[in-house]
Design a protein around this motif. Structure first.
Motif, PDB file in Angstrom:
ATOM      1  N   ALA A  65       0.537  -1.165  -0.375  1.00 13.34           N
ATOM      2  CA  ALA A  65       0.025  -0.098   0.152  1.00 13.34           C
ATOM      3  C   ALA A  65       0.773   1.440  -0.321  1.00 13.34           C
ATOM      4  CB  ALA A  65      -0.906  -0.443   1.181  1.00 13.34           C
ATOM      5  N   SER A  66       0.464   2.295  -1.088  1.00 10.50           N
ATOM      6  CA  SER A  66       0.847   3.836  -0.542  1.00 10.50           C
ATOM      7  C   SER A  66       0.269   4.856   0.180  1.00 10.50           C
ATOM      8  CB  SER A  66       1.196   4.911  -2.117  1.00 10.50           C
ATOM      9  OG  SER A  66      -0.440   4.319  -2.783  1.00 10.50           O
ATOM     10  N   ASP A  67      -0.200   4.155   0.692  1.00  6.19           N
ATOM     11  CA  ASP A  67      -1.224   5.233   1.342  1.00  6.19           C
ATOM     12  C   ASP A  67      -2.570   3.920   2.401  1.00  6.19           C
ATOM     13  OD1 ASP A  67      -1.141   8.183   0.369  1.00  6.19           O
ATOM     14  OD2 ASP A  67      -1.041   6.916  -1.497  1.00  6.19           O
ATOM     15  N   ILE A  68      -2.569   4.713   3.997  1.00  6.24           N
ATOM     16  CA  ILE A  68      -3.808   4.329   4.658  1.00  6.24           C
ATOM     17  C   ILE A  68      -4.536   5.068   5.231  1.00  6.24           C
ATOM     18  CG2 ILE A  68      -3.388   3.166   7.006  1.00  6.24           C
ATOM     19  CD1 ILE A  68      -0.894   2.071   6.668  1.00  6.24           C
ATOM     20  N   ARG A  74      -8.999   1.868   4.633  1.00  6.08           N
ATOM     21  CA  ARG A  74      -8.873   2.079   3.535  1.00  6.08           C
ATOM     22  C   ARG A  74      -7.756   1.805   3.297  1.00  6.08           C
ATOM     23  NH1 ARG A  74     -12.956   4.628  -0.737  1.00  6.08           N
ATOM     24  NH2 ARG A  74     -12.194   6.614   0.601  1.00  6.08           N
ATOM     25  N   LEU A  75      -6.424   1.131   2.248  1.00  5.60           N
ATOM     26  CA  LEU A  75      -5.651   1.066   1.318  1.00  5.60           C
ATOM     27  C   LEU A  75      -5.220   1.634   0.176  1.00  5.60           C
ATOM     28  CD1 LEU A  75      -4.105  -2.119   2.543  1.00  5.60           C
ATOM     29  CD2 LEU A  75      -4.303  -0.101   4.014  1.00  5.60           C
ATOM     30  N   ARG A  76      -4.917   2.293  -0.254  1.00  8.18           N
ATOM     31  CA  ARG A  76      -4.626   2.433  -1.116  1.00  8.18           C
ATOM     32  C   ARG A  76      -3.525   1.347  -2.391  1.00  8.18           C
ATOM     33  NH1 ARG A  76      -5.956   6.667  -4.978  1.00  8.18           N
ATOM     34  NH2 ARG A  76      -6.907   7.240  -3.074  1.00  8.18           N
ATOM     35  N   ILE A  77      -3.931   0.823  -3.031  1.00  6.30           N
ATOM     36  CA  ILE A  77      -2.729   0.289  -3.611  1.00  6.30           C
ATOM     37  C   ILE A  77      -2.656  -0.013  -5.535  1.00  6.30           C
ATOM     38  CG2 ILE A  77      -2.090  -2.283  -4.051  1.00  6.30           C
ATOM     39  CD1 ILE A  77      -3.974  -2.735  -1.572  1.00  6.30           C
ATOM     40  N   ASP A  78      -1.774  -0.276  -6.435  1.00 11.01           N
ATOM     41  CA  ASP A  78      -1.026   0.772  -7.253  1.00 11.01           C
ATOM     42  C   ASP A  78      -2.482   1.697  -7.465  1.00 11.01           C
ATOM     43  OD1 ASP A  78       1.316  -0.877  -7.701  1.00 11.01           O
ATOM     44  OD2 ASP A  78      -1.092  -2.580  -8.263  1.00 11.01           O
ATOM     45  N   GLY A  79      -2.760   2.814  -6.566  1.00 10.37           N
ATOM     46  CA  GLY A  79      -3.473   4.128  -7.032  1.00 10.37           C
ATOM     47  C   GLY A  79      -4.951   3.924  -6.974  1.00 10.37           C
ATOM     48  N   VAL A  80      -5.474   2.730  -6.588  1.00 12.70           N
ATOM     49  CA  VAL A  80      -6.863   1.978  -6.348  1.00 12.70           C
ATOM     50  C   VAL A  80      -6.574   2.266  -4.531  1.00 12.70           C
ATOM     51  CG1 VAL A  80      -8.886   0.942  -6.847  1.00 12.70           C
ATOM     52  CG2 VAL A  80      -6.842   1.468  -8.137  1.00 12.70           C
ATOM     53  N   LEU A  81      -8.107   3.027  -4.369  1.00 10.41           N
ATOM     54  CA  LEU A  81      -8.900   2.617  -2.537  1.00 10.41           C
ATOM     55  C   LEU A  81      -9.188   1.741  -2.815  1.00 10.41           C
ATOM     56  CD1 LEU A  81      -9.499   6.548  -1.470  1.00 10.41           C
ATOM     57  CD2 LEU A  81      -7.241   4.438  -0.491  1.00 10.41           C
TER      58      LEU A  81
END
Length: 597
Positions: free
Chosen positions: A235-238, A250-257
């Motif tokens: 993930a890039s964001d939590i 929610r987690l953002r993975i490859d630009g998608v939440l």
């Protein structure tokens, strides 16, 4: 179902040989070395648990683990390793139970933890993964040990549907989900959290999902489980978002939440307070947005977490941005440049003075490009100073200044000051106003290499933006080396890549030559969680300021004329770069349209 009653290395060796995944030589090797390999794996397992103070449930080394540890290449695909997942899928086919690669992001935490106690799940390698119309889908690792399943049916009086999954996947879910659930439930009861403030860059050592004890504060455990979970999922964001009755994670993975957890509303304030404490924020201040940072480690490497809070209608929302050094610092050639663009960008970086601008919206990879460029330039012979808002990741090789407007430390003022610090290379996080851009131009004209960012849609429009900020055309010609516009596109998953023909209307949308094109897409598999994509790469539009563009600037030409000249000189636009990636099978038509319009 097969008549075999035990899952053994011998049974698997014969089965894999029959399926042409093992050669005779490989089969004989693993049968001879089975006991030695089991002992090695057992030693590694004991070492893994050595730091635990509480009692650990003993985990038997599975036959699939033993065979996978040999790292054999499959007979049919020499570049493909015989993994535990491949072996488990073969077993599933032999016994007539569907194979399931467990995707943690698609599991319901309540379903996973409601039916089976953690010790039972860990001992028998069994985990509920879905409930639908009174039928519970359960993943098991050993298809010949069905007694735990029968016990579940009797005690819960529920119909059970079986799928086969690898031992590693099941244990990962047991550790992450049961640990998080226990911590959240206990925290809801206690709603307590206490800790001490640290120094400016607090280093937080996470204990690990197997090291957390019952005596630890539960909210502390919940936050640590959540961070580890995000690291595991790339993930890039939590995002932790309060709603009226509950909170979402929610987690953002490859630009998608992706929605992953729902937590009780009573736990939300405690979890936010814990994260604010770790990131040196004011825990008592809940009415104003705050920013902070945490530094920790994962698998032997430092990870920076940038934390931001925002008061909303239902409470404080928190976003944690994860900066993985493996992503933030890459070799320039690995960022996605084509040869012409790579040579141009490298030529900019080899200059001793001038301005290099990187443009694009938030989330387009500008930070990665700038940090990778600075890493490329960093040597003991040069003095690199950065001005950032905030500092994205603390790097010892750079002298980094964080912007703090509340005490008068802004981009323009910092830039004036660091010119007296004998810099060779300056990175300005963002050019926002006329004072900053004029100081950057003066720095470039006095013999410094300046890298910075602008928020423009493409490279030619950056010239117009500089003019709007009050930079005279002759100074742009004298100081700007080149402009890089960029975006990120998702890459097709290699495991489920399929080919198709581009439809005539799609060719028309792209504005390319009307003929048949073979393109690729991801059908969706366990490896990419059914999305068809895994990872991202950059697309770039690079415009050097040639003599012809200098002439256009002196004639006060508009963006259209500058773009036309740049195209005539060989500039590839963002859309053309994206289409090229699509035709090469790197990304999809849908992603090209989504990113470039």
């Amino acid at each position: 179902m097969t008549k075999n009653k035990n899952l053994t290395v011998d049974y698997l060796a014969n089965l894999l040989k029959e399926k042409k995944l093992l050669t005779d030589e490989q089969k004989q090797e693993l049968l001879i070395k089975e006991d030695v390999q089991r002992a090695k794996l057992k030693k590694l397992q004991d070492s893994f648990y050595s730091s635990k103070k509480s009692q650990t449930i003993y985990e038997t080394i599975s036959p699939a683990e033993i065979i996978a540890s040999f790292n054999f290449e499959t007979v049919s695909s020499p570049q493909k390793k015989l993994t535990e997942d491949i072996i488990t899928e073969v077993i599933a086919g032999d016994v007539g139970i569907p194979y399931k690669k467990i995707d943690p992001l698609k599991l319901d935490l309540d379903v996973v933890t409601a039916y089976i106690p953690r010790p039972f799940a860990q001992r028998h390698l069994i985990i509920p993964i879905e409930e639908n119309e009174g039928v519970l889908t359960v993943a098991i690792a050993d298809p010949f040990n069905l007694e735990p399943v029968e016990n579940l049916k009797r005690t819960k009086k529920i119909d059970v549907n079986l799928v086969l999954s690898s031992k590693t996947d099941i244990l990962r879910i047991v550790r992450e989900f049961y640990g998080f659930r226990y911590s959240v439930v206990a925290a809801e009861k206690e709603s307590s959290s206490s800790s001490q403030l640290g120094n400016l860059e607090q280093y937080v050592k996470l204990k690990g999902t197997t090291d957390i004890e019952a005596t630890d504060k539960h909210i502390v455990n919940a936050v640590e489980y959540l961070l580890y979970y995000a690291y595991e999922q790339r993930a890039s964001d939590i995002h932790i978002e309060p709603k009226r009755e509950k909170s979402y994670v929610r987690l953002r993975i490859d630009g998608v939440l992706h929605h992953i957890h729902t937590i009780p509303k009573a736990v939300h304030p405690s979890m936010i307070s814990r994260i604010k404490m770790l990131s040196r924020m004011d825990i008592a201040e809940k009415r104003r947005p705050q920013d902070g940072r945490i530094k920790t480690s994962y698998r032997g490497k430092d990870v920076e977490l940038r934390v931001s809070t925002l008061p909303t209608a239902f409470g404080e929302k928190i976003v944690i941005r994860i900066f993985d050094p493996d992503i933030l610092f890459q070799e320039l050639k690995d960022l996605g440049f084509y040869p012409r663009e790579y040579d141009l960008f490298s030529s900019f970086l080899k200059k001793t003075y001038g301005i290099i601008l990187v443009t694009g919206p938030t989330g387009s990879g500008k930070t990665t490009t700038l940090y990778s460029a600075l890493k490329f330039l960093s040597t003991p012979e040069v003095n690199i100073i950065t001005i950032e808002d905030p500092i994205e990741m603390v790097v010892e090789e750079f002298n980094q200044v964080g912007v703090m407007p509340q005490i008068g430390v802004d981009f323009a003022g910092s830039l004036r000051t660091i010119l007296r610090q004998d810099p060779d290379i300056i990175m300005v996080g963002e050019i926002r106003d006329s004072e900053t851009v004029n100081n950057a131009v003066q720095a470039a004209l006095t013999g410094h290499l300046v890298l910075s960012t602008l928020h423009t849609n493409d490279a030619p429009s950056s010239i117009t933006r500089l003019l709007d900020l009050g930079v005279p055309a002759f100074l742009i010609s004298s100081s700007v080396l080149g402009i890089v516009a960029q975006r990120l596109v998702r890459k097709i998953c290699d495991q489920c890549k399929k080919e198709r023909i581009l439809r005539p209307e799609e060719v028309g949308y792209l504005g390319i030559e009307k003929k048949a094109y073979n393109v690729f897409y991801g059908a969706g598999c366990a490896e990419c969680r059914g999305t068809g994509y895994k990872g991202r790469t950059g697309i770039y539009e690079i415009m050097p300021l040639s003599d012809n563009i200098h002439s256009l600037l002196s004639e006060a030409a508009d963006t259209v004329a500058i773009r036309r000249e740049a195209r005539a000189a060989g500039m590839i636009t963002l859309k053309e770069a994206a289409v090229k990636k699509m035709l090469e099978g790197v990304t999809t038509y849908e992603e090209v349209i989504s990113v470039t319009g």
